[in-house]
Write a protein that holds these residues in place. Sequence first.
Motif, short mmCIF file in Angstrom:
data_model
loop_
_atom_site.label_atom_id
_atom_site.label_comp_id
_atom_site.label_asym_id
_atom_site.label_seq_id
_atom_site.Cartn_x
_atom_site.Cartn_y
_atom_site.Cartn_z
N TRP A 11 0.84 -1.20 0.00
CA TRP A 11 0.00 0.00 0.00
C TRP A 11 0.88 1.26 0.00
CZ3 TRP A 11 -0.98 4.08 3.52
CH2 TRP A 11 -2.08 4.87 3.17
N GLY A 12 2.02 1.16 0.73
CA GLY A 12 2.95 2.28 0.79
C GLY A 12 2.85 3.08 2.07
N ASP A 13 2.63 2.36 3.18
CA ASP A 13 2.49 3.04 4.47
C ASP A 13 3.77 3.81 4.82
OD1 ASP A 13 1.09 3.80 6.67
OD2 ASP A 13 1.31 1.91 7.76
N TYR A 18 1.34 9.74 2.66
CA TYR A 18 0.41 8.64 3.02
C TYR A 18 -0.68 9.10 3.97
CZ TYR A 18 1.87 7.93 7.85
OH TYR A 18 2.08 8.10 9.20
N ASP A 19 -0.36 10.13 4.80
CA ASP A 19 -1.29 10.54 5.85
C ASP A 19 -2.19 11.70 5.43
OD1 ASP A 19 0.86 12.20 5.71
OD2 ASP A 19 1.28 12.25 7.86
N GLN A 20 -2.13 12.06 4.15
CA GLN A 20 -3.05 13.11 3.68
C GLN A 20 -4.40 12.50 3.35
OE1 GLN A 20 -1.43 15.56 0.51
NE2 GLN A 20 0.61 15.47 1.42
N SER A 21 -5.39 13.35 3.30
CA SER A 21 -6.72 12.85 2.97
C SER A 21 -7.23 13.54 1.69
CB SER A 21 -7.68 13.14 4.14
OG SER A 21 -8.92 12.59 3.85
N PRO A 22 -7.37 12.83 0.57
CA PRO A 22 -7.01 11.42 0.39
C PRO A 22 -5.50 11.24 0.34
CG PRO A 22 -7.65 12.37 -1.71
CD PRO A 22 -7.89 13.44 -0.68
N ALA A 219 15.45 -2.56 1.95
CA ALA A 219 15.43 -1.24 2.61
C ALA A 219 16.48 -1.19 3.72
CB ALA A 219 14.04 -0.97 3.17
N GLU A 220 16.54 -2.26 4.49
CA GLU A 220 17.46 -2.29 5.62
C GLU A 220 18.91 -2.28 5.15
OE1 GLU A 220 17.21 -4.73 9.72
OE2 GLU A 220 17.69 -5.91 7.96
N ARG A 221 19.18 -3.01 4.08
CA ARG A 221 20.56 -3.16 3.60
C ARG A 221 21.06 -1.90 2.88
NH1 ARG A 221 21.52 -7.30 -1.16
NH2 ARG A 221 20.90 -5.42 -2.30
N ASP A 222 20.22 -1.36 2.02
CA ASP A 222 20.72 -0.30 1.13
C ASP A 222 20.08 1.07 1.37
OD1 ASP A 222 22.23 -2.23 -0.05
OD2 ASP A 222 20.84 -2.59 -1.71
N PHE A 223 18.96 1.12 2.03
CA PHE A 223 18.26 2.41 2.17
C PHE A 223 17.89 2.64 3.63
CE2 PHE A 223 17.68 0.68 -2.11
CZ PHE A 223 18.23 1.70 -2.86
N SER A 224 16.61 2.95 3.90
CA SER A 224 16.27 3.15 5.32
C SER A 224 14.85 2.68 5.60
CB SER A 224 16.42 4.62 5.70
OG SER A 224 15.42 5.39 5.06
N ILE A 225 14.62 2.47 6.89
CA ILE A 225 13.32 2.00 7.37
C ILE A 225 12.63 3.17 8.08
CG2 ILE A 225 12.14 0.31 8.85
CD1 ILE A 225 13.74 -1.15 6.78
N GLY A 229 8.51 1.00 10.77
CA GLY A 229 8.99 -0.26 10.20
C GLY A 229 8.77 -0.46 8.71
N HIS A 230 8.36 0.57 7.99
CA HIS A 230 8.11 0.39 6.55
C HIS A 230 9.30 0.89 5.72
CE1 HIS A 230 4.07 0.46 8.39
NE2 HIS A 230 3.90 -0.55 7.58
N PRO A 231 9.51 0.30 4.55
CA PRO A 231 10.61 0.73 3.68
C PRO A 231 10.41 2.17 3.18
CG PRO A 231 9.72 -1.40 3.01
CD PRO A 231 8.77 -0.84 4.00
N ASP A 232 11.49 2.86 2.93
CA ASP A 232 11.38 4.26 2.49
C ASP A 232 11.15 4.36 0.97
OD1 ASP A 232 13.78 3.75 1.25
OD2 ASP A 232 14.96 5.19 2.42
#
Lengths: 252, 265
Positions: A11-13, A18-22, A219-225, A229-232
Amino acid sequence: MLLTNGCSFVWGDELEGYDQSPPAHNHHTFTHKLANKLGVEYVNLATCGACNSKIFRDTMHYLRNCDKYPTHMVILWSAFQRGEIAENHSDDFEVVRKIQRWQCMTQISPSRLHNLKPALAETLVPFYEHNDVLRAGILETLSRMCDMQWLCDTLGIKLIQGTFHRRAHFNLSHTLKPVYRRGDANWSPWMDYIIEILDELKPTSRIGLGHWIDLFSLAERDFSIKPYGHPDENSQTEYASILHHIFETSFE
Amino acid sequence: MGILLTNGDSFTYGDELLGSRSPDGIDTHHHHTFTYKLASMIGRKYANLGKNGSSNSKIYRTTIDHLMTDPREVDLVVILWSSMGRYEICEMDQIEGDVYIYIDWENNMSQIIPSQKTLSLLYEHGPGDDNQFRYNTIKEYVENVLTVQTQIFKTLTYMKHIQWICDSKGIPVIQGIIHPANYHTIMRTLKLDGWHDYKRFVTDTLSYLRPECSMGLGFYATIYEQVVDKSEILPMGHVNEDCHTRYADLLLDVIKERSLIDVID
């Protein structure tokens, strides 16, 4: 057309917007980026907190009702332990408990019982102590993965499926350790069945389960969380490239 | 020519028919079952996956597993879905009680069989169910967590999946339930206050399922309704061979009426 499904990772949390409406984060998801690379439209069915029964049901519902089958599909199955229960709730339940529900089915995760009605959570704690929801969930999920692969082969859909998080592979590997066949442990019938199902799954149906990398590990190896806990955003971009590469090189 | 594939619980297995539950494990009752009789009528070989105690989750899984792996062509699928309250859990050992009632233990999955009281599920102590903690946790779960609506939702979802999967594969399919009480329970849940999403799902699903995939759900009849005299109900609640014969006749009528496969009169 590209069809994707899964839990919050798909979904892309926590992605920007993500927190805008919509919600205004769709362009950051791997679904959006992969669809651009493939040059196709997309539908993303993923929902936060979804258990694998819901992911399977919603995918089947879409396929049953669509005018034209998708050309490409990506399913990232969620945690094996999740389940769902039909409950009747007041209209404001979702806002009060901060949990979304669909079709009267409350999505239940053993690691997030605090979202549930207290009485329900209290009953589930001892139930999880006796009943092996992990092994039951692995059996159900891998069965559904086989079903989906078989269906997509019939319908001519290019399917990539796998798991969202390295924990799923860890859990699966752990339950298949030889120690569970020895002494008093009597898991052989379950293990034989699981190995049989795993053998049925093609590499493109085992992303993060022995083939290629899962989204969280990337995400954990090359980017950030992100904080919850969701990938960036960058992980989603790179994951789209990996999936595109698999579509380009593993299918005729 | 392909085969007839049937699946279900003890009613489909043919429990209590002469020659079932053979102590040496070699059952000799198969020619008394509706599966055998129907297969003879339509001139096909058969595979009967019905097992005592099967939950609908198991029936769904074993049906799809068979369709995926058996190289034989399938000409017709017939599924009799079981009591909707049943579900399965994963355990390291089989409980003794299941052995007494000839429930197969496959893949470490134990079939849990609650009794159903109108709109609630009850779990009662069975023979060989000596682990008190196991009994307590299952009872708590069945009576306080697992709603009847959850189980109806799951079974109707399986029925929808099976109809569509068989359509996609070009396999004619018949589905039904074993007992009219299951249909009455579904209807009662539709009269409850609230539950709007659930009710919409149930009514949508019932209208999606074709008549031949709704036997006992407003169309045709169940195997249990083939009983014309109480003496045809066997000691443990299953139906006798006459009922199996009538049910096979009914299935043949459905096949002809719905033009599912070519049959020779």
